[in-house]
Design a protein around this motif. Structure first.
Motif, PDB file in Angstrom:
ATOM      1  N   ALA A  37      35.314  40.675  34.161  1.00  0.00           N
ATOM      2  CA  ALA A  37      34.538  39.821  35.253  1.00  0.00           C
ATOM      3  C   ALA A  37      34.418  38.525  34.718  1.00  0.00           C
ATOM      4  CB  ALA A  37      33.166  40.276  35.712  1.00  0.00           C
ATOM      5  N   HIS A  38      35.281  37.437  34.984  1.00  0.00           N
ATOM      6  CA  HIS A  38      35.098  36.040  34.692  1.00  0.00           C
ATOM      7  C   HIS A  38      35.384  35.189  35.914  1.00  0.00           C
ATOM      8  CE1 HIS A  38      36.429  32.556  32.341  1.00  0.00           C
ATOM      9  NE2 HIS A  38      35.991  32.988  31.452  1.00  0.00           N
ATOM     10  N   ALA A  43      41.640  39.084  36.041  1.00  0.00           N
ATOM     11  CA  ALA A  43      41.221  40.391  35.399  1.00  0.00           C
ATOM     12  C   ALA A  43      42.850  40.809  35.535  1.00  0.00           C
ATOM     13  CB  ALA A  43      40.295  40.894  36.525  1.00  0.00           C
ATOM     14  N   ILE A  44      43.470  40.544  36.562  1.00  0.00           N
ATOM     15  CA  ILE A  44      44.738  41.389  36.595  1.00  0.00           C
ATOM     16  C   ILE A  44      45.761  40.373  37.092  1.00  0.00           C
ATOM     17  CG2 ILE A  44      46.195  43.171  38.132  1.00  0.00           C
ATOM     18  CD1 ILE A  44      43.620  44.614  38.335  1.00  0.00           C
ATOM     19  N   ASP A  59      35.029  42.829  40.425  1.00  0.00           N
ATOM     20  CA  ASP A  59      34.272  41.676  40.090  1.00  0.00           C
ATOM     21  C   ASP A  59      35.003  40.425  39.648  1.00  0.00           C
ATOM     22  OD1 ASP A  59      31.622  42.668  40.705  1.00  0.00           O
ATOM     23  OD2 ASP A  59      31.745  43.948  38.838  1.00  0.00           O
ATOM     24  N   GLY A  60      36.545  40.545  39.812  1.00  0.00           N
ATOM     25  CA  GLY A  60      37.353  39.537  39.057  1.00  0.00           C
ATOM     26  C   GLY A  60      38.341  39.141  39.894  1.00  0.00           C
ATOM     27  N   ILE A  61      39.301  38.391  39.294  1.00  0.00           N
ATOM     28  CA  ILE A  61      40.394  37.628  40.013  1.00  0.00           C
ATOM     29  C   ILE A  61      41.632  38.480  39.995  1.00  0.00           C
ATOM     30  CG2 ILE A  61      41.872  35.659  40.124  1.00  0.00           C
ATOM     31  CD1 ILE A  61      39.354  34.082  39.028  1.00  0.00           C
ATOM     32  N   LYS A  76      37.324  40.245  43.752  1.00  0.00           N
ATOM     33  CA  LYS A  76      36.394  39.116  44.169  1.00  0.00           C
ATOM     34  C   LYS A  76      37.171  38.022  44.739  1.00  0.00           C
ATOM     35  CE  LYS A  76      32.207  36.660  42.437  1.00  0.00           C
ATOM     36  NZ  LYS A  76      31.406  36.685  41.155  1.00  0.00           N
ATOM     37  N   LYS A  77      38.400  37.658  44.094  1.00  0.00           N
ATOM     38  CA  LYS A  77      39.157  36.762  44.552  1.00  0.00           C
ATOM     39  C   LYS A  77      40.549  36.985  44.117  1.00  0.00           C
ATOM     40  CE  LYS A  77      39.938  31.843  43.578  1.00  0.00           C
ATOM     41  NZ  LYS A  77      39.477  30.385  42.787  1.00  0.00           N
ATOM     42  N   ILE A  78      41.498  36.525  45.336  1.00  0.00           N
ATOM     43  CA  ILE A  78      42.754  36.940  45.129  1.00  0.00           C
ATOM     44  C   ILE A  78      43.714  35.531  45.295  1.00  0.00           C
ATOM     45  CG2 ILE A  78      44.755  38.345  46.342  1.00  0.00           C
ATOM     46  CD1 ILE A  78      42.903  40.547  47.044  1.00  0.00           C
ATOM     47  N   ILE A  79      44.365  35.643  44.600  1.00  0.00           N
ATOM     48  CA  ILE A  79      45.574  34.247  44.509  1.00  0.00           C
ATOM     49  C   ILE A  79      46.710  34.671  44.628  1.00  0.00           C
ATOM     50  CG2 ILE A  79      46.131  32.133  43.216  1.00  0.00           C
ATOM     51  CD1 ILE A  79      43.531  32.398  41.548  1.00  0.00           C
ATOM     52  N   LEU A  80      47.289  34.131  45.666  1.00  0.00           N
ATOM     53  CA  LEU A  80      49.010  34.464  45.707  1.00  0.00           C
ATOM     54  C   LEU A  80      49.794  33.325  45.807  1.00  0.00           C
ATOM     55  CD1 LEU A  80      47.659  36.094  48.955  1.00  0.00           C
ATOM     56  CD2 LEU A  80      49.237  37.399  47.598  1.00  0.00           C
TER      57      LEU A  80
END
Length: 115
Positions: A37-38, A43-44, A59-61, A76-80
């Motif tokens: 969690a950052h 995280a992945i 809990d991470g991105i 918690k957040k997804i970046i594409l």
């Protein structure tokens, strides 16, 4: 047992055409779950044409890039970026859907967050 979970207490990087696959039995899956969690570091990270994977960072991105095509991604957040794609497959077993992609949900009093 036909499905499974890889749990990592840290960052995960899947690249170079990597795949997380189940046992070969229809409907079996292998998921990678990160507890990292950052607020700014993913995280992945999945890139390089990865496919057929399920990733979870509650809990991470989750950062998807470079032609990635996943079965499912939760974070918690997804970046594409750069052509990444998430295609929900009808019938992926999980506790949050009751009947495939047309499953229902409801707001339970006291279950929301005020900011």
């Amino acid at each position: 047992i036909t499905s499974g979970v890889i749990v990592v207490d840290g960052q995960v990087q899947l690249n170079g055409g990597s795949k997380l696959q189940g046992s070969g039995t229809t409907g079996s899956y292998l998921m990678v779950l990160s507890t990292y969690a950052h607020e700014t570091n993913p995280a992945i990270v999945v890139d390089g044409g990865n496919s057929s994977s399920i990733v979870y960072a509650g809990d991470g991105i989750v950062q998807l890039q470079g032609g990635t095509n996943l079965r499912e991604a939760t974070g918690k957040k997804i970046i594409l970026t750069n052509g990444a794609e998430v295609s929900y497959e009808t019938g992926v077993a999980q506790p949050f859907f009751t009947s495939g992609p047309q499953g229902s949900f409801s707001v339970v009093k006291g279950s929301y967050q005020v900011e």
